[in-house]
Design a protein around this motif. Structure first.
Motif, mmCIF file in Angstrom:
data_model
loop_
_atom_site.group_PDB
_atom_site.id
_atom_site.type_symbol
_atom_site.label_atom_id
_atom_site.label_comp_id
_atom_site.label_asym_id
_atom_site.label_seq_id
_atom_site.Cartn_x
_atom_site.Cartn_y
_atom_site.Cartn_z
ATOM 1 N N THR A 169 0.872 -1.174 0.000
ATOM 2 C CA THR A 169 0.000 0.000 0.000
ATOM 3 C C THR A 169 0.911 1.227 0.000
ATOM 4 O O THR A 169 2.135 1.119 0.185
ATOM 5 N N ASP A 170 0.302 2.398 -0.183
ATOM 6 C CA ASP A 170 1.101 3.628 -0.170
ATOM 7 C C ASP A 170 1.836 3.793 1.159
ATOM 8 O O ASP A 170 2.966 4.272 1.206
ATOM 9 N N LEU A 171 1.157 3.379 2.223
ATOM 10 C CA LEU A 171 1.770 3.543 3.529
ATOM 11 C C LEU A 171 2.964 2.597 3.710
ATOM 12 O O LEU A 171 4.013 2.994 4.234
ATOM 13 N N GLU A 172 2.803 1.371 3.241
ATOM 14 C CA GLU A 172 3.915 0.426 3.327
ATOM 15 C C GLU A 172 5.095 0.923 2.481
ATOM 16 O O GLU A 172 6.250 0.787 2.884
ATOM 17 N N PHE A 199 6.818 3.634 4.478
ATOM 18 C CA PHE A 199 7.609 3.092 5.585
ATOM 19 C C PHE A 199 8.870 2.393 5.066
ATOM 20 O O PHE A 199 9.868 2.314 5.764
ATOM 21 N N ILE A 219 -1.273 6.031 12.244
ATOM 22 C CA ILE A 219 -0.665 6.115 10.915
ATOM 23 C C ILE A 219 -0.841 7.536 10.371
ATOM 24 O O ILE A 219 -1.826 8.209 10.696
ATOM 25 N N PRO A 220 0.114 7.994 9.574
ATOM 26 C CA PRO A 220 -0.038 9.347 9.017
ATOM 27 C C PRO A 220 -1.216 9.409 8.048
ATOM 28 O O PRO A 220 -1.522 8.422 7.376
ATOM 29 N N LYS A 230 -2.566 10.518 4.704
ATOM 30 C CA LYS A 230 -1.921 10.838 3.420
ATOM 31 C C LYS A 230 -2.994 11.187 2.387
ATOM 32 O O LYS A 230 -4.007 10.499 2.274
ATOM 33 N N HIS A 242 -10.686 11.862 3.517
ATOM 34 C CA HIS A 242 -9.471 11.032 3.705
ATOM 35 C C HIS A 242 -9.106 10.943 5.187
ATOM 36 O O HIS A 242 -8.721 9.874 5.667
ATOM 37 N N GLN A 249 -8.841 7.514 7.299
ATOM 38 C CA GLN A 249 -7.522 7.055 7.758
ATOM 39 C C GLN A 249 -7.355 7.194 9.271
ATOM 40 O O GLN A 249 -6.454 6.588 9.849
ATOM 41 N N ARG A 250 -8.167 8.041 9.887
ATOM 42 C CA ARG A 250 -8.124 8.184 11.346
ATOM 43 C C ARG A 250 -9.537 7.995 11.902
ATOM 44 O O ARG A 250 -10.102 8.926 12.511
ATOM 45 N N SER A 262 -7.745 0.036 4.501
ATOM 46 C CA SER A 262 -7.197 -1.252 4.955
ATOM 47 C C SER A 262 -5.975 -1.053 5.843
ATOM 48 O O SER A 262 -5.665 -1.894 6.693
ATOM 49 N N ASP A 263 -5.263 0.089 5.655
ATOM 50 C CA ASP A 263 -4.062 0.334 6.477
ATOM 51 C C ASP A 263 -4.405 0.493 7.955
ATOM 52 O O ASP A 263 -3.566 0.242 8.817
ATOM 53 N N ARG A 310 -4.408 -2.959 9.190
ATOM 54 C CA ARG A 310 -3.100 -3.564 8.892
ATOM 55 C C ARG A 310 -2.028 -3.080 9.882
ATOM 56 O O ARG A 310 -1.153 -3.817 10.270
ATOM 57 N N PHE A 311 -2.127 -1.816 10.281
ATOM 58 C CA PHE A 311 -1.126 -1.271 11.200
ATOM 59 C C PHE A 311 -1.656 -1.180 12.634
ATOM 60 O O PHE A 311 -1.076 -0.469 13.464
ATOM 61 N N ASN A 320 -4.229 0.152 13.987
ATOM 62 C CA ASN A 320 -4.845 1.380 14.522
ATOM 63 C C ASN A 320 -6.295 1.084 14.928
ATOM 64 O O ASN A 320 -6.969 0.257 14.293
#
Lengths: 301, 275
Positions: free
Chosen positions: A146-149, A152, A276-277, A279, B24, B28-29, B55-56, B59-60, B62
């Motif tokens: 993903t963009d986040l991966e 990182f 997570i940031p 984006k 967004h 994302q948050r 999905s992040d 995945r991370f 959060n």
């Protein structure tokens, strides 16, 4: 209407240009043979000065950009045509023969003339360019990321805006007359070095006085029709194609190596804290100039 | 007229872009917009809204919900009883002057004044409502004898199950934008001028709820959504350049910085060369 507009005044654009210009360095060594002689060079250079003008037709004009040759070592090698200087008597023997004489001397063979032209300054008279936005996907990015991966892993996609030259006009390298004189001196020195080392100094001086036209022979070998300065200028600029090399290097630098503006896509806007940031994807990025400013527009994806 | 007639750097974001950014951020948050007690967060059947998130987020690791303590039932302490609940932001939309995306309640002036922005929120929430049988099954704790227990342990709160009863409120707020230095960083932050909740009676309840929401939004914007000035310029190369210092353009020549006009949020920066 675009979602995002960023503009930089001509003055601010000049500062960015300075950053990009100062990022230019170039070094190269090469050699080539041109019939009766060969030449090799080693160079390193950077850029200084230059004026920037933005135009309403979307072009960026850069003028009077100095090319500072931090290193420019040139070596010209050729075979000096062999010939024999007949021996002669300096102090004859009044009864018979010769008390002190010079035997037949054969001179000739390979000669190399090294010239250190470091410190010369030449000029790129004009660069005409347009701004170009490019989307760059890091080649090391895995398709499953993903963009986040990717971020990182230090391999995010990037938007990059370049000054993309349409043409670069490089002026000939102006060789000062002192370099021509130095070249002739070095030729004489090289020929003198061909004389046998056993000859006494006065004999060498005598022979060199006799051999003065030999510099003209060398000029003939090297096809020096006019001044030595013109020969060196032509050798560097055209035969060794340093002008073309600079042209390509400068164009590459501005068009694809050092962008005037770059940022990650998606762009992180909230990065504080343990989460997570956040984006934001940026799309349809365009960059243009008017006579007053640079304008970058884009949409939020 | 050039964007940089009165400055060296200019950035603007159109309200359509701002609303995409808001979307967004919410995706994302999600935990910034969805709050619940642990029992509600763990059971999607009890959610008033299904949060949309990327999905992040999972995945991370959060969270989707920010976990909150149970709502205490007042006057009840033997044992204390708590109710599960959630508060969720279902929708957020921003309209920059002039009004074009949505109308405002009359209480907020119907249309935006100069240099103002409007925020429309749909906030949904619910409380788990236990049935009487459940309440009857909660044993009553015998009173404690302070002569035998010098420092009695407070009894643990008992969360009680129940079906979720959800409701949604449409909330409108009018704000202006200002620059504020927070934690040493110059940021752009929205300042709430007024809040209106649609269709809440009686007036006193409405006023109290509006006060709570205004307080929440004001602090939330300062703590979570105060955007650094340089972020508007998306890493523009002059930021951080040693020979250049950048500062917000003063008034004059720019009367409002940041400015809310022409459906855009605009910021202006002046460059000074450092010797």
């Amino acid at each position: 209407m675009s979602h995002l507009t960023i503009a930089a005044s001509e003055n601010a654009f000049r500062q960015i240009f300075t950053l990009v210009r100062n990022g230019f360095t170039f070094a190269k060594s090469d050699s080539a043979t041109f019939g009766p002689f060969s030449a090799s060079y080693s160079l390193a250079l950077h850029l200084e000065k230059g004026t920037v003008q933005l135009n309403n037709d979307g072009t960026v004009e850069i003028k009077a950009l100095d090319v500072v040759w931090d290193t420019l070592l040139l070596k010209v090698c050729f075979d000096f045509p062999g010939f024999t200087i007949p021996g002669f008597c300096i102090i004859p023997d009044p009864w018979n023969g010769c008390l002190v004489g010079i035997p037949d001397i054969h001179i000739g063979g390979p000669i190399c003339i090294p010239l250190n032209l470091s410190g010369l300054v030449s000029e790129i008279s004009e660069v005409r360019a347009r701004l170009k936005a490019r989307y760059v996907v890091d080649p090391g990015r895995l398709p499953t990321w993903t963009d986040l991966e990717a971020e990182f892993a230090g391999k995010p996609n990037m938007w990059k805006i370049f000054i993309d030259p349409e043409f670069v006009s490089v002026d000939p390298i102006d060789i000062p007359a002192t370099v021509g004189n130095l070249f002739e001196t070095l030729v004489e020195q090289a020929i003198e070095d061909l004389l046998p080392g056993s000859l006494p100094g006065f004999a060498k001086d005598l022979l060199m006085a006799l051999l003065t036209p030999v510099v003209e022979i060398v000029k003939g070998v090297l096809d020096v029709f006019d001044s030595v300065e013109d020969f060196i200028q032509d050798l560097l600029g055209d035969k060794l194609d340093l002008l073309g090399i600079i042209q390509t290097a400068v164009a590459d630098h501005f068009a694809s190596k050092v962008p005037i503006y770059e940022f990650e896509d998606p762009y992180p806007i909230l990065t504080d804290g343990p989460l997570i940031p956040v984006k934001i994807p940026l799309r349809n990025l365009k960059a243009d100039v008017t006579s007053q400013e640079m304008i970058v527009t884009g949409d939020i994806g | 007229m050039a964007f940089t007639d009165s400055c060296d750097l200019f950035a603007s974001v159109h309200e359509d872009g701002l609303n995409r950014i808001a979307d967004h951020i919410m995706r994302q948050r999600p935990s910034w917009f969805h709050f619940a007690t642990p029992d509600v967060a763990a059971n999607r059947e009890l959610w008033c809204q299904v949060p949309a998130f990327t999905s992040d987020v999972e995945r991370f690791g959060n969270p989707v919900f920010t976990l909150l303590p149970y709502l205490p039932v007042i006057g009840v302490d033997a044992p204390p009883v708590g109710l599960g609940f959630c508060v969720q932001m279902a929708r957020a939309q921003v309209d920059l002057h002039p009004s074009s995306l949505f109308g405002l309640p009359d209480e907020l002036g119907s249309k935006l004044r100069d240099q103002r922005l409007a925020i429309a929120l749909r906030v949904c929430g619910g409380i788990r409502c236990p049935d009487p049988e459940t309440l009857d099954r909660i044993p009553v704790t015998p009173p404690r004898d302070p002569r035998r227990e010098r420092r009695p342990e407070p009894p643990r709160q008992v969360p009680v199950p129940g079906r979720m009863t959800c409701f949604c409120l449409d909330v409108f707020a009018v704000a202006r934008v200002a620059r504020e230095t927070i934690n040493g960083v110059e940021r752009v932050v929205a300042k709430i001028d007024g809040v209106e909740i649609v269709d809440v009676e009686p007036k006193g309840l409405e006023a109290a709820m509006e006060c709570y929401i205004r307080t929440a939004i004001t602090l939330y914007l300062r703590q979570k959504l105060a955007i650094p000035l340089r972020t508007f310029f998306v890493d523009f190369p002059l930021f951080g350049m040693g020979t250049v210092s950048l500062a917000p353009t003063p008034n004059p020549p720019v009367p409002h910085n940041p400015a809310v006009e022409e459906d855009q949020l605009k910021v202006f920066v002046t460059m000074t060369m450092t010797p």
